[in-house]
Design an enzyme around this catalytic site. Structure first.
Site, PDB file in Angstrom:
ATOM      1  N   ASP A  82       0.605  -1.364   0.233  1.00 11.04           N
ATOM      2  CA  ASP A  82      -0.097  -0.231   0.242  1.00 11.04           C
ATOM      3  C   ASP A  82       0.951   2.010  -0.421  1.00 11.04           C
ATOM      4  O   ASP A  82       1.430   1.276   1.117  1.00 11.04           O
ATOM      5  CB  ASP A  82      -0.305  -0.069   1.127  1.00 11.04           C
ATOM      6  N   HIS A 178      -7.277   9.522   4.968  1.00  9.89           N
ATOM      7  CA  HIS A 178      -6.779   8.783   5.928  1.00  9.89           C
ATOM      8  C   HIS A 178      -7.253   9.216   7.277  1.00  9.89           C
ATOM      9  O   HIS A 178      -7.014   9.998   7.571  1.00  9.89           O
ATOM     10  CB  HIS A 178      -5.647   8.479   5.722  1.00  9.89           C
ATOM     11  N   GLY A 179      -6.868   8.136   8.378  1.00 16.70           N
ATOM     12  CA  GLY A 179      -7.309   8.625   9.121  1.00 16.70           C
ATOM     13  C   GLY A 179      -8.493   8.469   9.830  1.00 16.70           C
ATOM     14  O   GLY A 179     -10.083   8.439   9.517  1.00 16.70           O
ATOM     15  N   HIS A 206      -9.435   4.769  -1.218  1.00  9.90           N
ATOM     16  CA  HIS A 206      -8.831   5.382   0.031  1.00  9.90           C
ATOM     17  C   HIS A 206      -9.625   5.683   1.338  1.00  9.90           C
ATOM     18  O   HIS A 206     -10.540   6.799   1.009  1.00  9.90           O
ATOM     19  CB  HIS A 206      -6.745   6.226  -0.193  1.00  9.90           C
ATOM     20  N   GLY A 207      -8.950   5.931   3.049  1.00  6.26           N
ATOM     21  CA  GLY A 207      -9.133   6.446   3.846  1.00  6.26           C
ATOM     22  C   GLY A 207     -10.975   6.022   3.808  1.00  6.26           C
ATOM     23  O   GLY A 207     -11.914   7.083   4.067  1.00  6.26           O
ATOM     24  N   GLY A 208     -11.028   4.678   4.383  1.00 12.51           N
ATOM     25  CA  GLY A 208     -12.490   3.681   4.050  1.00 12.51           C
ATOM     26  C   GLY A 208     -13.024   4.182   5.613  1.00 12.51           C
ATOM     27  O   GLY A 208     -14.518   4.233   5.586  1.00 12.51           O
ATOM     28  N   SER A 209     -11.982   4.285   6.293  1.00 14.52           N
ATOM     29  CA  SER A 209     -12.317   3.816   8.024  1.00 14.52           C
ATOM     30  C   SER A 209     -13.456   5.769   8.148  1.00 14.52           C
ATOM     31  O   SER A 209     -13.077   6.573   8.011  1.00 14.52           O
ATOM     32  CB  SER A 209     -11.889   3.866   8.724  1.00 14.52           C
ATOM     33  N   ASN A 228      -9.924   0.747   1.326  1.00 13.27           N
ATOM     34  CA  ASN A 228      -9.061   0.233   1.650  1.00 13.27           C
ATOM     35  C   ASN A 228     -10.065   0.621   3.490  1.00 13.27           C
ATOM     36  O   ASN A 228      -9.672   1.912   3.968  1.00 13.27           O
ATOM     37  CB  ASN A 228      -7.493   1.180   0.843  1.00 13.27           C
TER      38      ASN A 228
HETATM   39  P1  13P Z   1      -8.148   4.848   6.329  1.00 10.59           P
HETATM   40  O1  13P Z   1      -6.656   4.275   7.870  1.00 10.59           O
HETATM   41  O2  13P Z   1      -9.042   5.822   6.826  1.00 10.59           O
HETATM   42  O3  13P Z   1      -9.395   3.547   6.854  1.00 10.59           O
HETATM   43  O4  13P Z   1      -7.411   4.218   4.770  1.00 10.59           O
HETATM   44  C1  13P Z   1      -7.020   3.252   5.485  1.00 10.59           C
HETATM   45  C2  13P Z   1      -6.068   3.219   3.691  1.00 10.59           C
HETATM   46  O5  13P Z   1      -6.708   4.827   2.610  1.00 10.59           O
HETATM   47  C3  13P Z   1      -5.016   2.725   3.300  1.00 10.59           C
HETATM   48  O6  13P Z   1      -4.099   3.102   2.349  1.00 10.59           O
HETATM   49 ZN    ZN Z   2      -4.891   5.252   1.777  1.00 14.04          ZN
END
Ligand code: 13P
Ligand code: ZN
Length: 281
Positions: A82, A178-179, A206-209, A228
């Site tokens: 990644d 992200h985060g 990306h940045g799914g959380s 992700n």
């Molecule tokens: P999160 O940490 O926001 O889930 O992002 C995951 C990501 O995009 C990893 O590359």
């Molecule tokens: Zn990412």
């Protein structure tokens, strides 16, 4: 079952309208939890480690663990690097047998990102591995870098980038970071749809959380095939282990290890169900 490439995993989705989760892991216990969830739900899975986290999870140690887990799994597993940014780490991942790598050249001007991506595509191809690239900028950071601002992906640039690089998956920026989200993100679904209509490449979120179930479903309907998730798993582990120690002073190391496996398993399972990749094998 098998270690498979990202290209094969995403191809198998076809028009079935689901997404495959790409879960960041940091150690053997997290790998075990993620694979266990995928096996239980009969789902393909992508396990990944980010270049920016290699201080905590050195690639020469975690890489072989990920590959062995994939080879012994009862479901298809993609082992992915990644946010690869350096040629040395990307080459190392390919040498270790990763079936997919990401080159994140999103901080470079478009022409330079294209040139670098094309070179890495050749390297990946020689090893039979897939390549994910990124244009636009997802905010926040995956690793210990400085935060960067969000820059929504342009349709014209996505088209040019894909025509010239022919990558296997393209990460686009549509307002995620992200985060942890401090305020709810303003996701640009129309832009995502325009990108989907203009290129055939599978898209990556990306940045799914922290996104809602509905956000995920809308993104999948608009061309996202790889999603992700990192922070949600790490937070799930911290919460479970923290609660264990909070409740008792007599915790053994191995109870702690089990909690890491379980917390990862729970988070991965939760997301697989939302993405709809369960029972797809
Ligand atoms: P999160 O940490 O926001 O889930 O992002 C995951 C990501 O995009 C990893 O590359
Ligand atoms: Zn990412």
């Amino acid at each position: 079952m098998a270690l498979i490439t990202l290209e094969n995993a995403l191809e198998s989705i076809g028009t079935k309208g689901y997404g495959i989760g790409a879960f960041n892991i940091a150690n053997m216990e997290m790998v075990m939890g993620a694979i266990q969830a995928a096996e239980e739900l009969n789902s393909p899975i992508i396990i990944q480690v980010a270049e920016g986290r290699m201080k905590y999870s050195p690639l020469h140690l975690i890489g072989p663990v990920m590959i062995a887990a994939a080879q012994n799994a009862k479901v298809p597993v993609v082992v992915h690097l990644d946010h690869g940014s350096s040629l040395s780490v990307i080459s190392q991942a390919l040498e270790l047998g990763f079936s997919s790598v990401m080159f994140d050249g999103s901080q470079y001007p478009l022409a330079q990102n294209i040139e670098m991506t094309k070179k890495i595509k050749e390297l990946a191809k020689k090893k039979g591995a897939s390549l994910e690239a990124e244009i636009g900028k997802v905010g926040g950071s995956e690793g210990d870098y400085e935060n960067i601002e969000v820059l929504i992906t342009s349709v014209k640039e996505a088209k040019q980038f894909y025509e010239e690089t022919q990558v296997d998956a393209l990460a686009v920026a549509i307002g995620t970071i992200h985060g942890t989200y401090k305020v709810a993100p303003n996701l640009q679904f129309n832009r995502l749809n325009e990108i989907k209509e203009s290129i055939t490449c599978p898209l990556v979120l990306h940045g799914g959380s922290g996104l809602t179930d509905d956000d995920f479903k809308q993104c999948i309907a608009k061309g996202v095939k790889k999603i992700n998730i990192a922070t949600a798993s790490f937070e799930s582990v911290v919460k479970k282990v923290g609660a264990m120690f909070g409740n008792s002073r007599d915790i053994t190391y191995f109870q702690h290890s089990n909690a890491v496996v379980e917390a990862t398993y729970e988070n991965v399972k939760h997301h697989i169900k939302i993405f709809g990749s369960d029972n797809r094998i």
